[in-house]
Write an enzyme that holds these catalytic residues in place. Structure first.
Site: not given
Ligand code: TNX
Length: 590
Positions: A341-343
Site C-alpha cells: 500500500d501507499e508506495a
C-alpha cells in the site's frame, strides 16, 4: 445475570430479531411474538436459526461435567471451555471423554451434526438435563462454545467467582458462517504491544467468531519481529515507535507463542511485512537497502508514503527472501501479506518490478499472497491466487473490479466502514478521521457483497476490521476502538445477509454490554446502542428519592452520576457522605 429490566428492553426487539434470524416469519409469528425474552435473542453474530424452548432450562452446577468426543481436538475445546467457566462458577467442571452425550453435562461432539453446519458451523441444543454442541470440525465446536457463553448470565465473563445461578435457557441453534474468513488486523508497528496484549485481544475477538488475526508487523516507525539473518531489523529498527519511546519487538519464540495462542482459539495468524513502501525502519537498520547506501534516521511521526526499498539492488531481494523464508517457516497459516500500500515513493515501473520479483518468493516458501488493493494495479497482473484487501472509501475501484473479474478474491475492509482506528465522532479521544467518523451504525450498515463495484458475494473472500495504532498505546485503547465496532464487522462476516437489520442488531449489541463490563473490556458506550440500565455510567437508573429505602446493591441516578448503595440506606443523599459513605460513585453518566 439478566435483570428483568434488561429482559423488558429486549422484548420489543426480540420478535423482530427472532423472525429474521429463524426465517420462520410466515409460519409461526404468533408463537415467536409471545416467546419470553430469551438470551437466544441477544447472540452476536446472529445465528442462522434459533429456536428457544421456554419450557426448559439447564443449570450448570458443581456436578456438571464437560464431555468431549474422544481424541485431542474436542478435548482442546473442552479444556478451553473449562478454563472459561471454572473461575466465575468456582466449579470443578472436569473434562471427560465419551462418544455419547451425558446427563448434567456440556457435551462437545464431532458426530451427528446437521450437514448444513459445514466446516465452521455447529448445532447447539439445550434441554433440561444437558447441553449438546455438535460440529463436523473443531472450529465449529469452538464457535458453538462462543454461542454458549452468550447464553449464560453476563457474570460468566467475570474473572472472579460469582454467585450464579448458571442457567442456560432451553432451545436450539443451527449456525454456520456467511464467509469463511473473518479477520481482525492489528498494527503492532506504529505502537508496539506486548505478547500479553495481543493474546488478550485474540481472546476478546474470538468471542465474536473472528478466525483470523492479521498482524501488521513492520512499518516506517518500527520493525517488530526478530529476523535472525538480519538482526538489526528488530534490535535497531524496533527500538522506537510513534511519538518516541522504546518500541519493542517479538522474538521468534514469542511469535510462535502468539500463533499457538491464536490456534487454541481456532484463529490463524497472517503476518504482514509491508513492502516496498512503509519500510523506513528496515532502511534505517541497514544502509545497504537504500539506493544511495545511506541509512535514514528512525522515524516517530505518522507521515506515510515517503519510504521505498531500493528496487534495482539485488540485496533487496536477498532481504525479501530471508524475511519470507524465516517467517514462513514459523507460520502454519496459508497466507502471507506483503502490504504493497501507499508506495508513493516508488515509481509505477519500480512497483511493478518489485511485485513481479517479490510475489514468487512467497510461493517459493509455500505461501499464498495477500496484498492491499494497490497490488491490483500491478502489471503484469498479480496471480489470481493473490487475495486483494480492499481498503478504499468509495465503491468504484476499477483495478479491484478488474481483479475480481479475473478471479482474484477480495477481502473487504472499506476504510470508511471497517477501520477501527477511525474516530467515532469529533469528540473521540483516540483515533484518526481521514476516512470520516465511524459510529457503530456506520460500521454495521453496509454489505460486503455489494459495497465495491463488480465485487459480488462469490468474489468476496471475507471481511476484516483493521486497527491501525498511530494513536493507540494500551490494551484499553485497543478495546475502546474495537468495541463495539469489531462485533459489528464480525456480524457482517458471519450472520446471514437476510438477518441484516440495525434495529435488531443494536438490541443484540446492547446485550453484550454487561458481558464487557463483567470482563473488564473498555468499550465505547455509543449513544446509538440501548445499553441495559445496569451498565456503569448510565443515567437510566431511577432517580434517588430521599424517602425511599434502598437495599445494598441498588443503582440510582443522582446529580448526573450513577451510584450504588453499599448497604441498606434511607435519606442519605448520594455524595453527601463522602467516598467512605453509603453510596459508591460509579461515575458521571456517559
Ligand atoms: C492508511 S490503509 C494506511 C496505514 C495507516 C492508516 C491509518 C493502508 C493500507 N494504509 O498505513 O496506518 O491509513 O488509518
Amino acid at each position: 445475570m439478566r435483570s428483568p429490566r434488561i429482559g423488558a428492553r429486549l422484548g420489543s426487539g426480540l420478535a423482530a430479531a427472532l423472525l429474521v434470524a429463524t426465517g420462520l416469519a410466515a409460519s409461526a409469528p404468533t408463537a415467536l411474538a409471545q416467546a419470553p425474552a430469551s438470551a437466544y435473542a441477544g447472540i452476536v453474530p446472529a445465528p442462522v436459526k434459533v429456536t428457544p424452548n421456554a419450557s426448559a432450562t439447564f443449570t450448570i452446577t458443581p456436578a456438571t461435567r464437560i464431555v468431549v468426543q474422544p481424541g485431542r481436538e474436542a478435548a482442546d475445546v473442552g479444556s478451553y471451555l473449562g478454563q472459561l467457566l471454572r473461575r466465575p462458577t468456582g466449579f470443578a467442571l472436569p473434562v471427560i471423554p465419551s462418544a455419547a452425550p451425558q446427563a448434567n453435562s456440556v457435551s462437545l461432539l464431532l458426530t451427528g451434526a446437521d450437514p448444513a453446519v459445514g466446516e465452521q458451523g455447529y448445532q447447539l441444543d439445550t434441554t433440561a438435563d444437558r447441553i449438546v454442541i455438535r460440529a463436523n470440525k473443531t472450529a465449529g465446536l469452538f464457535a458453538g462454545v462462543q454461542t454458549l457463553r452468550q447464553l449464560l448470565p453476563a457474570a460468566a465473563e467475570s474473572a472472579r467467582t460469582q454467585p450464579g445461578p448458571w442457567t442456560v435457557p432451553g432451545g436450539s441453534v443451527l449456525d454456520h458462517p456467511r464467509f469463511g474468513y473473518r479477520g481482525a488486523h492489528l498494527d503492532v508497528a506504529r505502537h508496539f504491544f506486548p505478547v500479553e496484549t495481543v493474546k488478550r485481544y485474540i481472546d476478546e475477538i474470538a468471542a465474536y467468531k473472528i478466525n483470523t488475526l492479521h498482524l501488521h508487523l513492520t512499518d516506517d516507525q518500527g520493525w517488530r519481529i526478530e529476523i535472525k539473518s538480519w538482526p538489526k531489523l528488530a534490535t535497531y529498527g524496533g527500538s522506537t515507535q510513534v511519538g518516541g519511546g522504546p518500541g519493542g519487538y517479538y522474538t521468534q519464540e514469542q511469535y510462535k507463542e502468539i500463533i499457538a495462542h491464536a490456534a487454541s482459539r481456532q484463529m490463524t495468524v497472517i503476518p504482514e511485512f509491508d513492502m516496498p513502501g512503509h519500510t523506513n525502519s528496515a532502511l534505517a537498520s541497514y544502509a545497504e537497502l537504500n539506493c544511495d547506501g545511506v541509512a535514514p534516521p528512525l522515524r516517530t511521526d505518522i507521515a506515510v508514503g515517503y519510504s521505498s526499498l531500493c528496487i534495482n539492488k539485488d540485496i533487496t531481494y536477498k532481504f525479501v527472501d530471508d524475511v519470507v523464508r524465516e517467517i514462513a517457516a514459523l507460520t502454519p497459516g496459508k497466507y502471507f501479506h506483503l502490504g504493497g500500500d501507499e508506495a508513493h515513493a516508488t515509481s509505477e515501473a519500480d512497483y511493478n518490478t518489485f511485485m513481479t520479483k517479490a510475489l514468487p518468493v512467497l510461493a517459493k516458501y509455500g505461501k499464498t499472497a495477500m496484498g492491499w488493493h494497490e497490488v491490483a494495479k500491478a502489471k503484469p497482473d498479480v496471480p489470481t491466487s493473490t487475495v486483494i484487501q480492499f481498503w478504499d472509501t468509495k465503491a468504484s475501484n476499477p483495478a479491484v473490479t478488474a481483479a475480481a473479474a479475473r478471479g482474484n478474491k477480495i477481502l473487504m475492509s472499506p476504510a470508511n466502514k471497517a477501520y477501527l482506528d477511525m474516530k467515532y465522532n469529533a469528540q473521540s479521544p483516540l483515533g484518526l478521521n481521514w476516512a470520516g467518523y465511524i459510529e457503530v451504525q456506520d460500521a454495521y450498515n453496509w454489505d460486503p457483497a455489494t459495497y465495491a463495484q463488480g465485487v459480488g458475494e462469490s468474489s468476496v473472500f471475507g471481511v476484516e476490521a483493521p486497527l491501525w495504532s498511530e494513536t493507540l498505546k494500551t490494551l484499553a485503547d485497543i478495546e475502546y476502538m474495537a468495541f463495539p465496532r469489531l462485533p459489528a464487522i464480525a456480524e457482517l462476516g458471519w450472520a446471514p445477509a437476510s438477518s441484516h437489520n440495525w434495529d435488531a442488531f443494536k438490541q443484540r449489541l446492547a446485550a453484550q454490554g454487561p458481558r464487557w463490563d463483567a470482563a473488564g473490556i473498555n468499550y465505547y458506550k455509543s449513544p446509538q446502542v440501548p445499553w441495559p440500565t445496569s451498565n456503569p455510567g448510565s443515567c437510566d437508573n431511577p432517580a434517588w428519592e430521599s424517602a425511599k429505602i434502598y437495599n445494598g446493591g441498588t443503582l440510582v441516578s443522582h446529580g448526573n452520576h450513577e451510584w450504588r448503595a453499599k448497604w441498606w440506606t434511607r435519606g442519605e443523599e448520594p455524595g453527601s457522605t463522602g467516598r467512605w459513605g453509603v453510596w459508591e460513585d460509579l461515575g458521571a453518566c456517559a
